[in-house]
Write an enzyme that holds these catalytic residues in place. Structure first.
Site, mmCIF file in Angstrom:
data_model
loop_
_atom_site.group_PDB
_atom_site.id
_atom_site.type_symbol
_atom_site.label_atom_id
_atom_site.label_comp_id
_atom_site.label_asym_id
_atom_site.label_seq_id
_atom_site.Cartn_x
_atom_site.Cartn_y
_atom_site.Cartn_z
ATOM 1 N N LYS A 50 0.846 -1.208 0.000
ATOM 2 C CA LYS A 50 0.000 0.000 0.000
ATOM 3 C C LYS A 50 0.877 1.253 0.000
ATOM 4 C CE LYS A 50 -3.830 -2.310 2.313
ATOM 5 N NZ LYS A 50 -4.448 -2.718 3.582
ATOM 6 N N GLN A 94 -4.797 -1.242 9.882
ATOM 7 C CA GLN A 94 -4.627 -2.557 9.254
ATOM 8 C C GLN A 94 -5.102 -3.657 10.211
ATOM 9 O OE1 GLN A 94 -3.350 -3.231 6.054
ATOM 10 N NE2 GLN A 94 -3.910 -5.351 6.466
ATOM 11 N N ASP A 117 -11.289 2.956 4.826
ATOM 12 C CA ASP A 117 -11.699 1.564 4.637
ATOM 13 C C ASP A 117 -13.218 1.393 4.672
ATOM 14 O OD1 ASP A 117 -9.822 -0.360 4.059
ATOM 15 O OD2 ASP A 117 -9.107 -0.544 6.124
#
Ligand code: NAD
Length: 282
Positions: A50, A94, A117
């Site tokens: 990422k 994460q 997200d």
């Protein structure tokens, strides 16, 4: 033989478009902050990738890595700081986290307008109400984009989602409903999965069970989207779908790797860019 859905090609197209727009920006660049608080090698790989991709398209990328001694309060303070930092557009926690950390509390602390997200309950709620979330969950968003890129009709189709996680199964089911599909959700307690798969025009499988979906379980000409990633001891990747055999029956199919995976990261960076634009206006 099915059309092989090329997620890598579409993801590259999305990223090239963003890169070109970012190169023309005169003011500050989009910025993504990633918090890594686990010692899972796969998570470390995802985060590195990422970071690399973010930088390659001209974003600022900040990664905050913590070891297993980290306390909940430390991450809470970091999230509060990032929420208040006008130079940060998107915050990504994460998952999974170290076991001692409270994932729900941390997700709910992220400002929904920076929740890149789409996991914050406000964004989940908006999605389920058919409203526009500030950001849509990345993997499901990437899946819908793939279906649209291949002009696959969703209205009135029988879509079966296999897996009911908060990051894939539930949000992709909500998105398919919003696209007027007739949606069923199967999971580990579902009886006779094959009865359900054989009725489906579209199957989205997100279980992490290697080769769960066999050729005799799918309807001829159906659309098969494989989200699963299982890493074998020799490093090769398998999906939920027995690709080599199912591709002879399906109409469209995603490979693993090269299908859904690249779309997840493209959606993440697209979300970051969209949040950036929204924050510029406000
Ligand atoms: P999860 O472990 O949270 O959920 C798995 C789901 O599958 C559960 O709801 C469970 O009920 C269901 N399930 C398990 N075994 C089943 C079976 N035999 N029959 C029917 N349902 C069954 O997983 P997740 O986080 O949603 O991830 C699922 C898979 O997708 C994993 O392999 C993960 O690595 C992969 N994944 C890939 C991407 C990507 O970008 N390609 C993104 C997220 C997750």
């Amino acid at each position: 033989m099915a059309v092989i859905i090329d997620g890598k090609k579409i993801a590259d197209k999305i990223l090239d478009e963003i890169k070109s727009k970012v190169s023309k920006l005169e003011n500050k660049k989009p910025s993504l902050a990633v918090i890594l608080a686990n010692d899972n090698p796969s998570s470390a790989l995802y985060v590195n990738s990422k970071e690399k991709k973010s930088k390659s398209i001209g974003f600022n990328s900040f990664v905050y890595r913590f070891d297993k001694e980290v306390e909940q309060g430390t991450i809470k303070n970091l999230i509060i700081k990032l929420n208040n930092d006008p130079n940060i557009n998107g915050i990504l926690l994460q998952l999974p986290l170290f076991n001692h950390l409270d994932e729900r509390e941390l997700i709910e602390l992220i400002n929904p307008k920076k929740d890149v997200d789409g996991f914050h309950p406000i964004n989940v709620g908006k999605l389920n109400c058919g409203l526009k979330p500030y950001a849509k969950c990345c993997t499901p968003k990437g899946i819908i984009r793939l279906l649209k890129e291949y002009s696959i009709e969703l209205t009135g189709k029988n879509a079966l989602v296999i897996g009911r996680s908060n990051i894939v199964g539930k949000p992709v089911a909500a998105m398919l409903l919003n696209e007027n599909a007739t949606v069923s959700v199967a999971h580990s307690k579902t009886k006779n999965l094959k009865e359900h798969t054989l009725r489906a025009d579209i199957i989205i499988s997100a279980t992490g069970c290697a080769h769960l979906i066999k050729a005799d379980m799918v309807k001829k000409g159906s659309v098969i989207i494989d989200v699963g990633i299982v890493k074998k001891d020799d490093g090769t990747l398998l999906g939920d779908v027995d690709f080599e055999n199912v591709k002879n029956v399906a109409g469209f199919i995603t490979p693993v790797p090269g299908g859904v995976g690249p779309m997840t990261i493209a959606s993440l960076l697209e979300n970051t860019y969209e949040l950036y634009l929204e924050q510029l206006e406000n």
